[in-house]
Design an enzyme around this catalytic site. Structure first.
Site, PDB file in Angstrom:
ATOM      1  N   CYS A   1     -18.078   0.451 -19.403  1.00 59.62           N
ATOM      2  CA  CYS A   1     -19.358   0.371 -18.697  1.00 59.62           C
ATOM      3  C   CYS A   1     -20.109  -0.927 -18.987  1.00 59.62           C
ATOM      4  O   CYS A   1     -20.796  -1.467 -18.115  1.00 59.62           O
ATOM      5  CB  CYS A   1     -20.223   1.573 -19.047  1.00 59.62           C
ATOM      6  SG  CYS A   1     -19.557   3.142 -18.453  1.00 59.62           S
TER       7      CYS A   1
ATOM      8  N   TYR B   1      -6.507   5.908   4.679  1.00 60.77           N
ATOM      9  CA  TYR B   1      -6.693   4.882   3.654  1.00 60.77           C
ATOM     10  C   TYR B   1      -5.822   3.658   3.928  1.00 60.77           C
ATOM     11  O   TYR B   1      -6.310   2.524   3.910  1.00 60.77           O
ATOM     12  CB  TYR B   1      -6.369   5.435   2.262  1.00 60.77           C
ATOM     13  CG  TYR B   1      -6.106   4.322   1.291  1.00 60.77           C
ATOM     14  CD1 TYR B   1      -7.157   3.573   0.781  1.00 60.77           C
ATOM     15  CD2 TYR B   1      -4.802   3.953   0.951  1.00 60.77           C
ATOM     16  CE1 TYR B   1      -6.927   2.500  -0.060  1.00 60.77           C
ATOM     17  CE2 TYR B   1      -4.561   2.891   0.110  1.00 60.77           C
ATOM     18  CZ  TYR B   1      -5.622   2.170  -0.395  1.00 60.77           C
ATOM     19  OH  TYR B   1      -5.380   1.093  -1.204  1.00 60.77           O
TER      20      TYR B   1
ATOM     21  N   GLU C   1       0.818  -1.205   0.000  1.00 59.11           N
ATOM     22  CA  GLU C   1       0.000   0.000   0.000  1.00 59.11           C
ATOM     23  C   GLU C   1       0.858   1.264   0.000  1.00 59.11           C
ATOM     24  O   GLU C   1       0.519   2.250  -0.655  1.00 59.11           O
ATOM     25  CB  GLU C   1      -0.942   0.002   1.216  1.00 59.11           C
ATOM     26  CG  GLU C   1      -2.014  -1.073   1.180  1.00 59.11           C
ATOM     27  CD  GLU C   1      -2.950  -0.941  -0.016  1.00 59.11           C
ATOM     28  OE1 GLU C   1      -3.023   0.151  -0.620  1.00 59.11           O
ATOM     29  OE2 GLU C   1      -3.602  -1.936  -0.368  1.00 59.11           O
TER      30      GLU C   1
ATOM     31  N   CYS D   1     -13.779   0.879 -14.364  1.00 59.74           N
ATOM     32  CA  CYS D   1     -14.315   2.235 -14.181  1.00 59.74           C
ATOM     33  C   CYS D   1     -13.159   3.232 -14.220  1.00 59.74           C
ATOM     34  O   CYS D   1     -12.893   3.960 -13.269  1.00 59.74           O
ATOM     35  CB  CYS D   1     -15.074   2.322 -12.865  1.00 59.74           C
ATOM     36  SG  CYS D   1     -16.121   3.795 -12.697  1.00 59.74           S
TER      37      CYS D   1
ATOM     38  N   CYS E   1     -19.055  -3.656 -16.597  1.00 60.53           N
ATOM     39  CA  CYS E   1     -19.097  -3.344 -15.169  1.00 60.53           C
ATOM     40  C   CYS E   1     -20.079  -4.253 -14.442  1.00 60.53           C
ATOM     41  O   CYS E   1     -21.250  -4.353 -14.832  1.00 60.53           O
ATOM     42  CB  CYS E   1     -19.503  -1.888 -14.967  1.00 60.53           C
ATOM     43  SG  CYS E   1     -19.619  -1.432 -13.224  1.00 60.53           S
TER      44      CYS E   1
ATOM     45  N   ASP F   1      -9.666   5.545  -1.900  1.00 59.00           N
ATOM     46  CA  ASP F   1      -8.510   6.053  -2.633  1.00 59.00           C
ATOM     47  C   ASP F   1      -9.021   6.642  -3.943  1.00 59.00           C
ATOM     48  O   ASP F   1     -10.232   6.801  -4.135  1.00 59.00           O
ATOM     49  CB  ASP F   1      -7.470   4.951  -2.868  1.00 59.00           C
ATOM     50  CG  ASP F   1      -7.932   3.906  -3.884  1.00 59.00           C
ATOM     51  OD1 ASP F   1      -9.148   3.862  -4.211  1.00 59.00           O
ATOM     52  OD2 ASP F   1      -7.081   3.123  -4.354  1.00 59.00           O
TER      53      ASP F   1
END
Length: 452
Positions: free
Chosen positions: A259, A180, A96, A252, A262, A198
């Site tokens: 789309c 986060y 991270e 996305c 998705c 994030d």
């Protein structure tokens, strides 16, 4: 689809009303203004997730997609296979920190080398900062590696090698761990049902609920964190959070989102707005109907049909980086074996590129001509070398441009070949002579590699 349209319609029939429960700031008071900012705002229902049935459906679809489509990444493999909670948390933590402001493709190699060299918190805590900087070299944002090691030392020396188990404690006790990162570690490593936000999550949530206000504003930020906490799957929080981030990274996307692929497109208000913008049967879910809504796009930035879902999120205008110039001199001598050697000096322990090595350099005042640049550089080098230096001995090579996050830096590069050995004054900062191979293995910035 019919149920979602009906839900949108119910929310918009209450034009002029707002949701009774969800608020910013944890209060249920009505909207108020204090100092020009929203304080404890009751938000329109159309922008939120309030239907438990819809939330459950979204979780199921997103997790099913993640199980089938997730990328095979080394930190995920380590986290899934590691039975020890502290080692698992460390593996997630390193990934991270590295992934902040850096693309996945770049991080993978650095991560593998890091975990091979320091597979545990204890191993990292025992390393030197010089070693950390050397491995981090080229990854950028060098303070991340330094803070990571400082926090590892704290876990070993003050917490008996045991990582904090909750997002709150991770953020409170570990330097360099923000909200986060704390949420990611707590959910993935320890199964805490806490959300994460994030850049990828911001984009997904803003599109799902047509949040068009500045995504960096306090109101929008608080709303997105509350939404992430409400949506996170209680039985698989780590997988859900990774799925949400994965969706933003691969489907996305900021431009040209996929789309049609998705898994949660049925829940996406931005997509519905794009598909049914001209229909009188479907409410305009982009405009919630609440005057002065803190989540809608500004009136000066209406929906652009050519942009579709990429109308969201809206971002504040990025501040232009400041412009700086630096004179840099590559001092070269012949080593004992006849190979070229270069002088590098260490930067201060704080500030930009703290502790890294570079060619002797100094900032230049604006507007200096080339001869003036040479003069100030010669004075700087003379202090190092302890002897007069003629400007004509400096050879101008060219300019190197390097863009930091907040600085547009131009290096005016000079070279100087030295005859014989030179006694250097190292009182101001450490220095050493290195071969090109040693230079590239040292803790030097990408900008200095460009200079060479």
């Amino acid at each position: 689809m019919r149920r979602l349209r009906a839900a949108a319609a119910r929310g918009l029939r209450r034009r002029g009303s707002v949701s009774a429960a969800p608020t910013v700031g944890g209060s249920r008071k009505g909207a108020s203004l204090r100092g020009g900012a929203w304080d404890s705002v009751r938000l329109p229902a159309v922008h939120l997730f309030g239907d438990p049935i819809e939330i459950e459906a979204l979780r199921g679809r997103l997790l099913a997609w993640y199980d089938k489509s997730r990328r095979d990444l080394p930190w995920r493999t380590l986290a899934a296979a590691e039975p020890d909670a502290d080692r698992r948390a460390y593996a997630v933590w390193v990934s991270e920190i590295m992934l902040q402001q850096t693309q996945v493709a770049t991080v993978i190699d650095y991560y593998n080398r890091w975990m091979q060299k320091w597979p545990t918190l204890q191993a990292l805590a025992a390393a030197s900062l010089e070693e950390v900087n050397e491995l981090w070299s080229g990854l950028g944002y060098y303070s991340r590696g330094k803070r990571l090691q400082e926090a590892a030392k704290k876990v070993v020396s003050e917490l008996s090698g045991r990582m904090p188990r909750t997002a709150k404690d991770l953020q409170k006790l570990l330097p360099g761990v923000g909200r986060y990162t704390a949420g990611a570690i707590a959910s993935i490593s320890f199964g805490q049902a806490t959300g994460v936000v994030d850049g990828n999550v911001i984009r997904v949530l803003c599109r799902l609920r047509c949040i068009g206000a500045d995504s960096s504003s306090l109101t929008v930020t608080d709303c997105l964190w509350n939404m992430a906490d409400a949506l996170v799957d209680r039985s698989r929080p780590g997988d859900f959070n990774q799925a949400l981030m994965e969706l933003g990274a691969t489907v996305c996307t900021p431009k040209s989102p996929l789309c049609g692929e998705c898994p949660v497109k049925e829940h996406c208000h931005a997509r519905h707005r794009k598909l049914f913008a001209k229909s009188t049967l479907v409410p305009d879910v982009e405009d919630c109907g609440i005057g002065g809504c803190p989540l809608c796009p500004p009136a000066a930035e209406p929906w652009d049909s050519s942009l579709g879902v990429t109308n969201f999120p809206r971002k504040a205008v990025k501040k232009q980086p400041r412009v700086e110039r630096t004179a840099t001199c590559v001092l070269e001598r012949r080593g004992r074996l006849g190979t070229p050697e270069y002088l590098i000096v260490q930067r201060p322990s704080s500030g930009l590129l703290a502790g890294l090595w570079e060619f002797p350099s100094l900032p230049l005042a604006p507007g200096l001509q080339e001869e003036q640049q040479k003069e100030v550089l010669a004075e700087h080098l003379q202090a190092w070398m302890g002897r007069p230096l003629q400007t004509q001995s400096l050879c101008f090579v060219g300019e190197v441009v390097h863009i930091f996050s907040h600085i547009h830096q131009t290096y005016a590069v000079y070279s100087l070949c030295l005859d014989g050995d030179v006694a250097l004054d190292t009182a101001s900062s450490p220095s050493r002579w290195v071969t090109e191979e040693e230079f590239r293995a040292s803790a030097v910035s990408t900008a200095m590699k460009k200079v060479l």
